[in-house]
Design a protein around this motif. Structure first.
Motif, PDB file in Angstrom:
ATOM      1  N   ALA A 311       0.849  -1.207   0.000  1.00 44.70           N
ATOM      2  CA  ALA A 311       0.000   0.000   0.000  1.00 44.70           C
ATOM      3  C   ALA A 311       0.878   1.248   0.000  1.00 44.70           C
ATOM      4  O   ALA A 311       0.966   1.972   0.989  1.00 44.70           O
ATOM      5  N   ASP A 312       1.521   1.501  -1.133  1.00 44.57           N
ATOM      6  CA  ASP A 312       2.512   2.573  -1.203  1.00 44.57           C
ATOM      7  C   ASP A 312       1.904   3.954  -1.025  1.00 44.57           C
ATOM      8  O   ASP A 312       2.502   4.841  -0.426  1.00 44.57           O
ATOM      9  N   ARG A 313       0.694   4.145  -1.550  1.00 45.24           N
ATOM     10  CA  ARG A 313       0.071   5.465  -1.426  1.00 45.24           C
ATOM     11  C   ARG A 313      -0.304   5.766   0.027  1.00 45.24           C
ATOM     12  O   ARG A 313      -0.077   6.870   0.524  1.00 45.24           O
ATOM     13  N   THR A 314      -0.852   4.752   0.723  1.00 46.57           N
ATOM     14  CA  THR A 314      -1.169   4.941   2.131  1.00 46.57           C
ATOM     15  C   THR A 314       0.096   5.168   2.940  1.00 46.57           C
ATOM     16  O   THR A 314       0.159   6.074   3.785  1.00 46.57           O
ATOM     17  N   ARG A 315       1.104   4.355   2.694  1.00 44.61           N
ATOM     18  CA  ARG A 315       2.356   4.475   3.441  1.00 44.61           C
ATOM     19  C   ARG A 315       2.961   5.855   3.261  1.00 44.61           C
ATOM     20  O   ARG A 315       3.429   6.480   4.218  1.00 44.61           O
ATOM     21  N   ALA A 316       2.948   6.361   2.025  1.00 49.13           N
ATOM     22  CA  ALA A 316       3.506   7.692   1.766  1.00 49.13           C
ATOM     23  C   ALA A 316       2.710   8.766   2.501  1.00 49.13           C
ATOM     24  O   ALA A 316       3.274   9.731   3.027  1.00 49.13           O
ATOM     25  N   VAL A 318       1.011   8.366   5.356  1.00 48.79           N
ATOM     26  CA  VAL A 318       1.343   8.281   6.770  1.00 48.79           C
ATOM     27  C   VAL A 318       2.704   8.925   7.020  1.00 48.79           C
ATOM     28  O   VAL A 318       2.902   9.658   8.000  1.00 48.79           O
ATOM     29  N   ALA A 319       3.665   8.666   6.112  1.00 46.47           N
ATOM     30  CA  ALA A 319       5.006   9.243   6.263  1.00 46.47           C
ATOM     31  C   ALA A 319       4.953  10.766   6.225  1.00 46.47           C
ATOM     32  O   ALA A 319       5.622  11.444   7.015  1.00 46.47           O
ATOM     33  N   ARG A 320       4.173  11.323   5.309  1.00 46.80           N
ATOM     34  CA  ARG A 320       4.058  12.790   5.237  1.00 46.80           C
ATOM     35  C   ARG A 320       3.445  13.340   6.513  1.00 46.80           C
ATOM     36  O   ARG A 320       3.855  14.393   7.011  1.00 46.80           O
ATOM     37  N   HIS A 321       2.443  12.632   7.032  1.00 50.00           N
ATOM     38  CA  HIS A 321       1.796  13.064   8.281  1.00 50.00           C
ATOM     39  C   HIS A 321       2.821  13.086   9.422  1.00 50.00           C
ATOM     40  O   HIS A 321       2.885  14.060  10.193  1.00 50.00           O
ATOM     41  N   GLY A 334      -2.224  -1.507  14.670  1.00 52.23           N
ATOM     42  CA  GLY A 334      -1.808  -0.269  14.028  1.00 52.23           C
ATOM     43  C   GLY A 334      -0.340   0.000  14.239  1.00 52.23           C
ATOM     44  O   GLY A 334       0.350   0.526  13.356  1.00 52.23           O
ATOM     45  N   MET A 335       0.180  -0.374  15.414  1.00 53.64           N
ATOM     46  CA  MET A 335       1.599  -0.244  15.695  1.00 53.64           C
ATOM     47  C   MET A 335       2.413  -1.195  14.814  1.00 53.64           C
ATOM     48  O   MET A 335       3.468  -0.818  14.282  1.00 53.64           O
ATOM     49  N   LEU A 336       1.929  -2.430  14.622  1.00 53.66           N
ATOM     50  CA  LEU A 336       2.662  -3.395  13.810  1.00 53.66           C
ATOM     51  C   LEU A 336       2.846  -2.893  12.381  1.00 53.66           C
ATOM     52  O   LEU A 336       3.887  -3.117  11.761  1.00 53.66           O
ATOM     53  N   ALA A 337       1.838  -2.217  11.850  1.00 56.63           N
ATOM     54  CA  ALA A 337       1.941  -1.710  10.483  1.00 56.63           C
ATOM     55  C   ALA A 337       3.034  -0.663  10.346  1.00 56.63           C
ATOM     56  O   ALA A 337       3.628  -0.511   9.273  1.00 56.63           O
ATOM     57  N   LEU A 338       3.314   0.074  11.416  1.00 60.38           N
ATOM     58  CA  LEU A 338       4.320   1.134  11.361  1.00 60.38           C
ATOM     59  C   LEU A 338       5.745   0.611  11.463  1.00 60.38           C
ATOM     60  O   LEU A 338       6.700   1.340  11.167  1.00 60.38           O
ATOM     61  N   LEU A 339       5.918  -0.632  11.898  1.00 64.52           N
ATOM     62  CA  LEU A 339       7.250  -1.162  12.153  1.00 64.52           C
ATOM     63  C   LEU A 339       8.031  -1.403  10.865  1.00 64.52           C
ATOM     64  O   LEU A 339       7.500  -1.315   9.759  1.00 64.52           O
ATOM     65  N   GLU A 340       9.291  -1.778  11.046  1.00 62.24           N
ATOM     66  CA  GLU A 340      10.146  -2.066   9.896  1.00 62.24           C
ATOM     67  C   GLU A 340       9.787  -3.394   9.241  1.00 62.24           C
ATOM     68  O   GLU A 340       9.916  -3.543   8.021  1.00 62.24           O
ATOM     69  N   ALA A 341       9.349  -4.365  10.042  1.00 65.30           N
ATOM     70  CA  ALA A 341       8.989  -5.663   9.479  1.00 65.30           C
ATOM     71  C   ALA A 341       8.121  -6.434  10.463  1.00 65.30           C
ATOM     72  O   ALA A 341       8.130  -6.179  11.677  1.00 65.30           O
ATOM     73  N   TRP A 353       5.835  -0.567   7.076  1.00 63.88           N
ATOM     74  CA  TRP A 353       5.949   0.811   6.597  1.00 63.88           C
ATOM     75  C   TRP A 353       7.230   1.508   7.034  1.00 63.88           C
ATOM     76  O   TRP A 353       7.551   2.574   6.522  1.00 63.88           O
ATOM     77  N   GLY A 354       7.952   0.953   8.003  1.00 59.78           N
ATOM     78  CA  GLY A 354       9.253   1.494   8.369  1.00 59.78           C
ATOM     79  C   GLY A 354       9.243   2.869   9.000  1.00 59.78           C
ATOM     80  O   GLY A 354      10.209   3.620   8.866  1.00 59.78           O
ATOM     81  N   LEU A 355       8.173   3.198   9.718  1.00 58.47           N
ATOM     82  CA  LEU A 355       8.062   4.515  10.344  1.00 58.47           C
ATOM     83  C   LEU A 355       8.228   4.457  11.863  1.00 58.47           C
ATOM     84  O   LEU A 355       8.160   5.484  12.527  1.00 58.47           O
ATOM     85  N   LEU A 356       8.447   3.256  12.386  1.00 64.11           N
ATOM     86  CA  LEU A 356       8.659   3.065  13.811  1.00 64.11           C
ATOM     87  C   LEU A 356       9.771   2.027  13.959  1.00 64.11           C
ATOM     88  O   LEU A 356       9.653   0.919  13.414  1.00 64.11           O
ATOM     89  N   PRO A 357      10.866   2.353  14.641  1.00 65.34           N
ATOM     90  CA  PRO A 357      11.980   1.410  14.752  1.00 65.34           C
ATOM     91  C   PRO A 357      11.556   0.112  15.438  1.00 65.34           C
ATOM     92  O   PRO A 357      10.885   0.144  16.475  1.00 65.34           O
ATOM     93  N   GLY A 358      11.945  -1.010  14.851  1.00 70.72           N
ATOM     94  CA  GLY A 358      11.663  -2.287  15.483  1.00 70.72           C
ATOM     95  C   GLY A 358      10.957  -3.259  14.563  1.00 70.72           C
ATOM     96  O   GLY A 358      10.504  -2.909  13.466  1.00 70.72           O
ATOM     97  N   GLU A 359      10.883  -4.499  15.019  1.00 72.85           N
ATOM     98  CA  GLU A 359      10.197  -5.562  14.295  1.00 72.85           C
ATOM     99  C   GLU A 359       9.363  -6.374  15.267  1.00 72.85           C
ATOM    100  O   GLU A 359       9.676  -6.458  16.454  1.00 72.85           O
TER     101      GLU A 359
END
Length: 458
Positions: A311-316, A318-321, A334-341, A353-359
């Motif tokens: 979901a590249d458009r959603t991820r982008a 969230v990143a802009r936000h 919701g937290m899991l989606a923000l993680l790196e993997a 989505w790679g917006l929160l450090p961790g897996e």
């Protein structure tokens, strides 16, 4: 101060244990009564996101949770009073067994004088059915009682034997529902499959309603329902009005099959605080609406990991936000989606989505379950955790929740820039000012407000 009783026929549907069919019986009764033209409001005891989907489909109304600890008695009373004023019937599905939990469904029934309908899976018993009903009826003296209904019964002969096993003082006998594996609700690791995921969900409800219609309970008339009418006192109106702490703020809420664990009461609390709540679907790769704050609730990201990763458009969005410094509250999934993997149970590692450090890694067994409280300078948020994953991150916790039972571990609250994330699912109405703070200016969230100088988040 309490006044202005509102009366309405009310039943609490309970059982000796989980898995007895409380949800299907409650949904069947709700659907049947709706088909008769009655306005039915259904509630669910305890923290639960999945059963309410079925109950809402059956009743056509939102389903709120009732828990004397999580909500508090005043909140429970206010919700029941409001429902009684606008409904012909109130149904409350219990949680676990009738006497399980602190507080239990029995505690709720006793506190408000709500008659209990005992549902027992009788598929593998006859005489013991009567013993179970007798125990439920008399274990707690003075518990309001409506009667008993047998579930998953083999046929007419089995029904007659079960009815004969119930002592007269433990009745009344309110009928039996047949075993039908074709109509059984499918389950997965967190509970029932969500109603909107099954194309025949409404057909299943109608089949259950047809079976309910043939029972003595299904044939109750107005006089019968008045026998279980309960009066609920009104709360003080001034105490129910919330300050508009989020006036003029727009909150974007992720809402789809991957992000479905949302209490309707939480959305209403935000609106009562003055916020505008708009939804979008990450699974559909929808853009994130322009908003002052973003709420990523729990759900099933592990079942849709590849779709979320793509979901590249959603991820982008969230990143802009996040880059704009706007607050994000991410609960569990919701937290899991923000993680790196996210590593799935089968061992596959899916980049997120790679917006929160961790897996995070999914586990075959439950990692945590129970009620929690998060003390903050703006009030104590109550809620719960329920997850099968574990998280590894370099972030130090900003705070920890406190387990309500006095044992187990608290859930960490992590902050990364404007993002606050946790496995903790908050019940916003328990501390509306704290809920507002989650979705307010991120610079204000980790420190005490000016009027609470010297107080810090634990």
């Amino acid at each position: 101060m309490w006044s202005a009783l509102a009366r309405c026929p009310t039943l609490l549907i309970a059982a000796p244990a989980s898995g007895q069919g409380k949800t299907s019986v409650t949904a069947a009764l709700a659907r049947w009564q709706v088909r008769l033209g009655r306005r039915v409001r259904v509630f669910k005891c305890g923290p639960d996101f999945l059963d309410p989907h079925w109950l809402a489909l059956a009743s056509g109304q939102p389903v709120d949770n009732l828990d004397l600890w999580m909500n508090g008695e005043a909140d429970v009373r206010a919700r029941l009073h409001a429902a009684a004023r606008n409904s012909d019937l109130i149904l409350i599905e219990g949680v676990m067994g009738l006497f399980d939990g602190e507080p239990s469904a029995a505690d709720l029934a006793a506190r408000f004088g709500i008659p209990v309908l005992a549902v027992v899976d009788a598929g593998a018993m006859v005489g013991t059915f009567g013993a179970l009903v007798h125990g439920l009826r008399h274990y707690r003296p003075g518990l309001p009682w409506a009667g008993v209904l047998a579930n998953r019964v083999a046929g007419d002969g089995h029904t007659q034997m079960l009815r004969a096993a119930v002592h007269t003082e433990d009745g009344p006998w309110l009928g039996a529902l047949p075993r039908d594996e074709a109509l059984a609700l499918p389950e997965r690791h967190l509970g029932l499959v969500q109603a909107f995921e099954l194309p025949d969900a409404l057909a299943r409800l109608d089949a259950w309603a047809d079976a309910m219609a043939a029972t003595p309970l299904g044939q109750w008339g107005p006089a019968d329902w008045q026998q279980v009418a309960v009066g609920f006192e009104a709360p003080d109106g001034a105490a129910q009005r919330l300050p508009h702490l989020l006036q003029g703020r727009r909150v974007a809420l992720a809402r789809d099959a991957a992000f479905a664990f949302v209490y309707p009461a939480n959305v209403q609390t935000l609106r009562d605080l003055g916020a505008e709540v708009v939804t979008f679907s990450p699974l559909a790769n929808e853009p994130v609406p322009d908003a002052d704050a973003l709420w990523l609730p729990g759900g099933y990201p592990e079942l849709h990991a590849e779709a979320l990763a793509a979901a590249d458009r959603t991820r982008a969005g969230v990143a802009r936000h996040v880059q704009a410094g706007r607050p994000v509250w991410a609960e569990c999934g919701g937290m899991l989606a923000l993680l790196e993997a996210l590593t799935l149970v089968d061992g596959r590692r899916v980049p997120m989505w790679g917006l929160l450090p961790g897996e995070a890694r999914m586990q075959p067994r439950l990692a945590a379950l129970g009620p929690h409280a998060w003390p903050t300078p703006w009030g104590t948020l109550r809620g719960h955790s329920f997850h099968y994953s574990t998280l590894q991150t370099v972030l130090p916790p900003l705070a920890h929740t406190t387990p309500a039972r006095g044992h187990g571990r608290g859930e960490a609250i992590w902050q990364h820039g404007p993002v606050l994330a946790s496995y903790f699912h908050a019940w916003f109405a328990s501390a509306p000012a704290a809920a507002a703070q989650l979705l307010s200016s991120p610079g204000l969230r980790a420190v005490a407000p000016p009027h609470a100088a010297g107080v810090s988040v634990p």
